[in-house]
Enzyme design. Structure first.
Site, PDB file in Angstrom:
ATOM      1  N   ASP A 340     -15.656 -26.231  12.639  1.00 43.64           N
ATOM      2  CA  ASP A 340     -14.452 -26.643  11.938  1.00 43.64           C
ATOM      3  C   ASP A 340     -13.589 -27.524  12.850  1.00 43.64           C
ATOM      4  OD1 ASP A 340     -12.476 -26.309   9.703  1.00 43.64           O
ATOM      5  OD2 ASP A 340     -11.323 -25.362  11.305  1.00 43.64           O
ATOM      6  N   GLU A 377     -17.556 -31.061  12.028  1.00 46.19           N
ATOM      7  CA  GLU A 377     -16.579 -31.682  11.154  1.00 46.19           C
ATOM      8  C   GLU A 377     -15.819 -32.643  12.069  1.00 46.19           C
ATOM      9  OE1 GLU A 377     -13.307 -30.401   7.801  1.00 46.19           O
ATOM     10  OE2 GLU A 377     -13.301 -29.303   9.700  1.00 46.19           O
TER      11      GLU A 377
END
Length: 692
Positions: A340, A377
Site C-alpha cells: 500500500d 502501489e
C-alpha cells in the site's frame, strides 16, 4: 506461580517460545526503564506479573531482553517503557501506557478498549491495553503444501476482503464462520470455478477498527497496529492463538486448490496517528526511529494521508519490515505482497525521495523472499507518482494509467486512443526500458478504492453520504458514466448497455498484456450504491451479496470463459523470461482502422483494431475495440483460411463468447462491430481443420 528469569537474548526480536520458556526482546534507544507485564486473559485488567528489566543484565546496546521460564503458549503480555517525554526532540515516552510488542505474532484488543484512552498522555491504560500473545511457531501440519510460486504469466488476481467475502447472510456459510478465514475456505470451489489463480487479501495485519470517524468502524483495515499478527476478528476460532492457526489452515487449503495468497501490506503508516493519536506501541518505544518527523519534531510527516508516516529507511524500521515479510512468507506460507502506498517507502527520514531506497532494493534482492510476488502501489498521498519508474528488478506495479485510460476510452473521451493502444500491449511507454518483463504492469479497471465495476457504468458522481463526511471524502476523478440514468434503473436499454460496457472492460483487462486483477464481486455486478470510499461500511454496502451469483449468471459465465481463453492461449504472454520489447517485436503487430493497415490515431478517434501473431502457438489474433456510439463496419484483414469468432460483447449470451471447439468461422470480408463493443477473432490450424 513462581516467575524465574534470566538475562535473555537481544535476538530475535519479539516473544520467542523456546519450550522451557519465552525470550522477550524489544528495541528502545532512549528508554531508561522497561517492565514486562504478563496477563492471563484478553480482558484481564491486572497483570499476574510485572517483571522489571535490569539495565545491566537485560540490556545490550539499544536492545532490552529477558528470558522468562515456564511460560506457556497463549500467555498475554505488554511493556511499560519509561524515558524522556520531550516531543520537541521527537521522544514520547509515557510509562502510564502498556505498549504492544511490535513483533508480537498475535494481538488482542480487550472488550473495553477505547482508542481515546490511549491518546491521553499520562492516563493509565493498563485495564484497557492491547496485548500481545506468545505463539509457538512450530508444529503446524502443512500436509505437504508449499507456496506455489506460479509465474505472473499464468496469474489472474482476485482482490478481496476477508470479511466482506462471506459476511452476507446469502453466502450460505455457517453463521459462526461468516466473515472469517474459515469462511474463505468454504468458498474455494467458487474461486476455483471462476478461474482466478491468486487472491489478494485486503489488510489482514492486525488493525484498529476504531480508527474511523465517530460512530463508524475501520472496515478496510488500512490502520495497522502490528505488522506480524493476523487480524483476530477474522477468525472463527476465538482462542488466544486461534487466528494464527486458522489463517494458516486457510492458506493451506487454498494452496491445495492451486490458488496463491497475496497480502495487501501497510508499512507506510500505523494506527497511532499524529501528535494527538494514541500511544499503542512504536510511538512509546522509540518514536523518532519508527516515524518520520518534521523539522519541528513534535509534528509527524504525513505522506500517507493518515496522520503519520513510517520511517521506512531507518535501519530499525527497515529490519522490522523485512522481518515481517519473511515471517509471512516462511511461517505463514503466503505467496506475495502488494505494498500500500509503496512510494512512501522510497522516502528518507526527512521525506526526501531517494534514488536508490535501501528498503525497496533489499526487498527486491532478499533471498528469503525469492519467488514471492512483490507489487507496488507506486504512489503516495503527497503527490509522488512512480508508475513506470518504480525501482528494482522484481517490483511489479499497479498500473493506474491502465485503469484511467481504459475507462476514458470506453466512456468515449477524445484523444485517448493512442494511450489505450499502449495499455493493450503492456504499456510499452512505461515499461519498454530496463528490459522489464511483460507482466510488470498489474492491470486493473477497479479496486477496493473507488467504484465497483457495476457502479462505474451506473453513476456519474460518488454518493458517500453514508460515510458521515458530507460527501467530501473519496475521489472526485472517477472517469465513470451512468449511460443516462444515475444509479439503478428499470430501463432495459440502459441496463443492456451497462452490461455490455462491463464486458468490454473485462475483455480488455483479460486480453491485454500484463497481469490482470479483478475486484471481488465485479463478475456478478456487485454494487456499493455509488459509494466510492466504503472504508467504514461494514455492512451490505461492502459485502458480497451471493444472490447476485444466480441473478447475473450471464456476466459470470462471460468472465469465467474469458479467463479460460486467457489461460489456454497466452496471447502475447511472457515465454522464457522475454522482455516486453522482445515479446512485442516477435508478435508482428499491425494496427488497423475500419480499413486494414489504416489505424486512426486522431483526436476524434474512438476505435482501434490490431492483428498479432503469438510466436509460440502460431495463433493469429484480430481484436477490434469500438468505443464509438454508432456501429462501425470493419474490413477484415485477409489471411489464408478463416477467422473464427471468440468474443462479441454486443451479442446475446451465449453468443457473446465461444471456446475453441465451438467458435464459428467468419465467411465475410467485413464485420459489423456494434457501438461500444469488443470483438476477438482467432485463426489457427486446429480451427481451420474444421472447415476442410
Amino acid at each position: 506461580m513462581t516467575i524465574k528469569t534470566q538475562a535473555g537474548s537481544a535476538f530475535p526480536l519479539g516473544a520467542t517460545y523456546q519450550g522451557s520458556g519465552v525470550n522477550f526482546s524489544i528495541f528502545s534507544k532512549n528508554a531508561t526503564a522497561v517492565t514486562l507485564l504478563l496477563f492471563k486473559e484478553v480482558n484481564s485488567r491486572k497483570p499476574f506479573a510485572q517483571i522489571p528489566f535490569h539495565s545491566q543484565f537485560n540490556r545490550t546496546d539499544h536492545y532490552w531482553h529477558i528470558f522468562v521460564e515456564d511460560l506457556e503458549v497463549g500467555t498475554l503480555y505488554g511493556f511499560q517503557v519509561d524515558g524522556p517525554w520531550q516531543p520537541e526532540r521527537g521522544l514520547r515516552f509515557d510509562p502510564s501506557k502498556v505498549l504492544l510488542d511490535p513483533y508480537a505474532k498475535m494481538t488482542h484488543f480487550p472488550d473495553n478498549y477505547l482508542r481515546q484512552v490511549a491518546a491521553r498522555h499520562g492516563h493509565v491504560n493498563i485495564d484497557q491495553c492491547v496485548k500481545g500473545a506468545v505463539v509457538d511457531l512450530r508444529g503446524f501440519d502443512w500436509q505437504g503444501t508449499r507456496p506455489i510460486k506460479r509465474s505472473l504469466q499464468d496469474t489472474v488476481i482476485y482482490e478481496m476482503h476477508v470479511a466482506g467475502f462471506t459476511k452476507h447472510p446469502s453466502s450460505g456459510v455457517p453463521e459462526h464462520k461468516r466473515g472469517t478465514y474459515a469462511g474463505v475456505i468454504e468458498k474455494i470451489p467458487y474461486l476455483k470455478e471462476l478461474g482466478v489463480t491468486a487472491i489478494e487479501l485486503m489488510p489482514v495485519q492486525q488493525f484498529d477498527i476504531q480508527d474511523a470517524p465517530l460512530g463508524k468502524q475501520n472496515y478496510w483495515g488500512y490502520s495497522p497496529v502490528n505488522f506480524f499478527s493476523p487480524h483476530t476478528a477474522y477468525s472463527s476460532d476465538k482462542s488466544v492463538c486461534g487466528a494464527y492457526n486458522e489463517f494458516r489452515v486457510m492458506v493451506r487449503e487454498l494452496h491445495k486448490a492451486g490458488i496463491e495468497v497475496i497480502l495487501d501490506v501497510v508499512f507506510n503508516h500505523t494506527a497511532e496517528g499524529g501528535h494527538d493519536g494514541p500511544t499503542l506501541s512504536m510511538k512509546g518505544l522509540q518514536n523518532d526511529a519508527y516515524y518520520t518527523l518534521e523539522n519541528e519534531k513534535r509534528w509527524y510527516s504525513n505522506y500517507s494521508g493518515c496522520g503519520n508516516t513510517c520511517n521506512a529507511n531507518h535501519s530499525v524500521m527497515r529490519k522490522m519490515i523485512r522481518d515481517s515479510l519473511r515471517f509471512w512468507a516462511n511461517e505463514m506460507h503466503v505467496d506475495g505482497f502488494r505494498f500500500d502506498l509503496a512510494s512512501v517507502l522510497a522516502r528518507d527520514s526527512q521525506g526526501n525521495v531517494m534514488k536508490d531506497p535501501p528498503l525497496l532494493w533489499s526487498i527486491d534482492s532478499d533471498p528469503a523472499l525469492a519467488g514471492t510476488k512483490i507489487i507496488a502501489e507506486a504512489w503516495d498521498a503527497a503527490g509522488l507518482y512512480q508508475v513506470g519508474d518504480f525501482v528494482g528488478d522484481r517490483w511489479n506495479e499497479w498500473n493506474g494509467k491502465f485503469r484511467d485510460d481504459v475507462r476514458s476510452f470506453f466512456r468515449g473521451d477524445n484523444g485517448v486512443t493512442g494511450r489505450f493502444g499502449s495499455r493493450l500491449l503492456g504499456s510499452p511507454d512505461l515499461y519498454y526500458k530496463d528490459n522489464h518483463s511483460p507482466q510488470r504492469s498489474i492491470n486493473l479497471v477497479t479496486a477496493h478504492d473507488g467504484f465497483t465495476l457495476n457502479d462505474l457504468v451506473s453513476y456519474n458522481d460518488k454518493h458517500n453520504l453514508d460515510n458521515g463526511e458530507n460527501n467530501r471524502d473519496g475521489d472526485n476523478h472517477n472517469i465513470s458514466y451512468n449511460h443516462g440514468v444515475e444509479g439503478p434503473t428499470l430501463n432495459p436499454k440502459v441496463n443492456e448497455l451497462r452490461e455490455q460496457q462491463m464486458k468490454n472492460f473485462f475483455a480488455t483487462l483479460l486480453l491485454s498484456l500484463g497481469t490482470p486483477m479483478i475486484t471481488m464481486g465485479d463478475e456478478v455486478k456487485r454494487t456499493q450504491q455509488g459509494n466510492n470510499n466504503a472504508y467504514c461500511q461494514d455492512n451490505e454496502i461492502s459485502w458480497f451479496d451471493w444472490n447476485l451469483v444466480d441473478k447475473n449468471q450471464d456476466l459470470l459465465r462471460f468472465v469465467r470463459e474469458l479467463i479460460k481463453l486467457r489461460r489456454f492461449d497466452d496471447v502475447l504472454e511472457e515465454k522464457i523470461h522475454l522482455s516486453l520489447s522482445d515479446v512485442i517485436h516477435d508478435a508482428n503487430i499491425e494496427w488497423h482502422g475500419v480499413k486494414p493497415g489504416q489505424a486512426d490515431w486522431s483526436e476524434d478517434s474512438h476505435s482501434i483494431a490490431l492483428t498479432l501473431l503469438d510466436p509460440y502457438s502460431k495463433d493469429r489474433m484480430y481484436m477490434v475495440f469500438n468505443a464509438y456510439w454508432e456501429d462501425l463496419e470493419f474490413e477484415v484483414p485477409v489471411i489464408e483460411g478463416h477467422w473464427f469468432k471468440l468474443v462479441d460483447t454486443a451479442a446475446k449470451p451465449p453468443a457473446d463468447i465461444f471456446d475453441f471447439k465451438t467458435a464459428p468461422p467468419l465467411d465475410t470480408a467485413t464485420v459489423t462491430v456494434a457501438a461500444r463493443s469488443v470483438m476477438l477473432f482467432v485463426a489457427n490450424p486446429l480451427l481451420e481443420s474444421r472447415c476442410n
